[in-house]
Write an enzyme that holds these catalytic residues in place. Structure first.
Site, PDB file in Angstrom:
ATOM      1  N   LYS A  80       0.915  -1.142  -0.003  1.00 15.77           N
ATOM      2  CA  LYS A  80       0.037  -0.138  -0.034  1.00 15.77           C
ATOM      3  C   LYS A  80       0.844   1.466   0.091  1.00 15.77           C
ATOM      4  CE  LYS A  80      -4.108   1.878   2.703  1.00 15.77           C
ATOM      5  NZ  LYS A  80      -4.804   1.668   3.792  1.00 15.77           N
ATOM      6  N   SER A 155      -9.562   1.408   2.667  1.00 19.65           N
ATOM      7  CA  SER A 155      -8.823   2.433   1.849  1.00 19.65           C
ATOM      8  C   SER A 155      -7.686   1.454   1.277  1.00 19.65           C
ATOM      9  CB  SER A 155      -8.158   3.245   2.830  1.00 19.65           C
ATOM     10  OG  SER A 155      -7.464   2.668   3.776  1.00 19.65           O
ATOM     11  N   SER A 179      -9.869  -1.122   6.861  1.00 22.27           N
ATOM     12  CA  SER A 179      -9.183  -0.798   5.639  1.00 22.27           C
ATOM     13  C   SER A 179      -8.545  -1.941   4.929  1.00 22.27           C
ATOM     14  CB  SER A 179      -8.344   0.334   5.677  1.00 22.27           C
ATOM     15  OG  SER A 179      -9.130   1.423   5.930  1.00 22.27           O
TER      16      SER A 179
END
Length: 497
Positions: A80, A155, A179
């Site tokens: 990420k 996310s 997330s």
């Protein structure tokens, strides 16, 4: 030979160690799959081909020299884009950090590299991890591989989508309120939020420091357990004061039976507004799968869980406001041109560097921490946090793990949810676990009867009982072995070994 998406992380590592194929061949196959599939998925913000091939060559050289290889030797991984990795940009999917070059490597990232993993790139996300759909990225949207007109969740949407599309077998995400688990559910992959403190947060751009936790995505529970071993093997990280030693092998008892163990279910959650019929049916099927394997099912309650979203959206924005204050366009980050004063430069750099959701949450935090407001909201939110924590302590006196949905519905279409408060409800089943810091994992169950999209079950467990959590997750996985692990539209597309 096989396509890269047909092999698990464990099979890739074993194949590299045995000489069945080289780490360079695996890296090239993953990069080929990314090249073929990215135009439709858009999971990546940056592909680090040079880093990948250099790491793969190092692995192959180590094998040729007779050295012992790590447990993730030659396994392609992605991170990420809020995790620092030397040789890449770390943008947090924000214009504010669009050109920021990493000056060091995050501990969690380094531990996967130390285990022999091959870094293929950085994945898309909601800006600064503020969101549940990856729609707030400043650069582009990421599409759900099961239906490219739908969101991948957030996310950590890029991390989940890249696994579901078969581009890489393992990725890392971060979970502040769901997330990892929510996008794992939307994309039909396994996603784990370990106990707070189990994995170092050093080098991960902070959103909510008391809530954030790094964890892995994979196409199987075993691959997630393998990644967890790499993440915790080196023990406490002196650069993260919250980091703890977790001296366990997450694979050791993965196949142990769950007969005689107890699973808690919460009847009131199954009647919650917003829970769709197909997700409810999936959770009931997961409950049956556990019961069929000998688990005892008991009804429990978490009386204050309904207050967790309210508490989270006080604590989270307050911590975000504090953490993001450093992004002022002075030392690094977007710098507004043509300003005549420092005040003007700071104000305009932040106004134009941050997107709408990032500004919304920081403004919420600024208000909630203001004099005369702090005592009315922030302090009570921390009191509610204590009550929710005690609820979980009491619940785990009666059960080993808790079963509930990962998300109230399957992936929605782009633009379908525009009201921020409705978007926040996407995490209604995950947030409480971040509030208390316990571990949680999302396990795919197959496709919903109505939407045709992936649905998942969530398991939550006591603090630092993550190995037990994986054991129960594997039991659910055994009950749903026939499900597809890669979205059919992308399976076998590029990435031949």
């Amino acid at each position: 030979m096989a396509n890269i998406d047909e092999l698990s992380a464990a099979q890739i590592a074993a194949g590299v160690a045995s000489g069945q194929f080289s780490a360079v061949e695996v890296a090239q196959a993953s990069l080929s799959a990314i090249e073929a599939r990215e135009p439709q998925v858009q999971a990546f913000l940056q592909v680090s081909a040079d880093l990948a091939l250099a790491a793969a060559q190092k692995t192959d050289a180590a094998r040729a020299a007779g050295e012992k290889l790590g447990p993730l030797a030659g396994v392609p991984v992605a991170f990420k884009d809020n995790m620092h990795l030397l040789g890449t940009r770390t943008t947090c999917a924000s214009r504010m950090l669009q050109n920021y070059e990493s000056k060091f490597t995050a501990t969690a990232v380094q531990r996967l590299l130390d285990a022999g993993a091959t870094p293929v790139g950085k994945t898309n996300m909601d800006e600064f991890a503020f969101g549940s759909s990856t729609e707030s990225s400043a650069f582009h949207r990421t599409n759900n591989p099961w239906d490219t007109e739908r969101v991948p969740g957030g996310s950590s949407g890029g991390s989940a989508a890249s696994v579901a599309a078969g581009e890489v077998p393992v990725t890392l995400g971060s979970d502040t309120g769901g997330s990892i688990r929510q996008p794992a559910s939307f994309c039909g992959v396994v996603g784990m939020k370990p106990t707070y403190g189990a994995v170092s947060r050093y080098g991960v751009v902070a959103f909510g420091s008391s809530l954030d936790q790094v964890g892995p995505f994979g196409r199987s529970v075993a691959d997630v357990a393998l990644a967890m071993n790499a993440l915790v093997a080196a023990g406490h990280d002196p650069y993260d004061s919250t980091s703890q030693d977790c001296p366990v092998d997450f694979l050791e008892h993965l196949e142990d039976p769950i007969e005689g163990k107890t699973v808690g279910v919460i009847p009131s959650l199954m009647e919650a507004e917003g829970l769709t019929a197909e997700v409810k049916a999936g959770i009931e099927a997961a409950e049956k799968a556990l019961r069929d394997q000998g688990a005892n099912i008991v009804e429990i309650e978490l009386p204050n869980m309904a207050s967790s979203i309210a508490a989270y959206y006080v604590i989270g924005p307050c911590e975000a406001f504090s953490n993001l204050a450093r992004f002022d366009g002075v030392r690094y980050g977007y710098q507004e041109p043509g300003c005549k004063t420092l005040a003007e430069q700071t104000s305009l750099s932040r106004a134009h560097g941050f997107g709408a959701e990032a500004k919304r949450r920081q403004m919420m935090g600024a208000y909630l921490l203001a004099s005369g407001v702090y005592d009315k909201y922030y302090y009570p939110a921390q009191q509610v946090r204590t009550l929710i924590t005690q609820d979980y302590v009491n619940a785990y006196k009666r059960c080993d793990v808790i079963l509930m949905p990962s998300a109230p519905r399957t992936a929605f279409k782009f633009g379908e949810i525009s009201d921020p408060t409705q978007m926040y409800l996407s995490d209604m089943y995950t947030i409480s676990n971040n509030i208390v810091g316990n571990g949680g994992i999302s396990v795919p169950l197959g496709l919903g009867a109505d939407s045709g999209m992936p649905i998942s079950a969530q398991l939550q467990g006591p603090a630092f009982c993550d190995r037990k959590l994986l054991q129960f997750a594997r039991a659910i996985e055994r009950g749903f072995e026939g499900r597809a692990k890669v979205a059919p539209a992308f399976a076998g597309k590029g990435g031949e070994l």
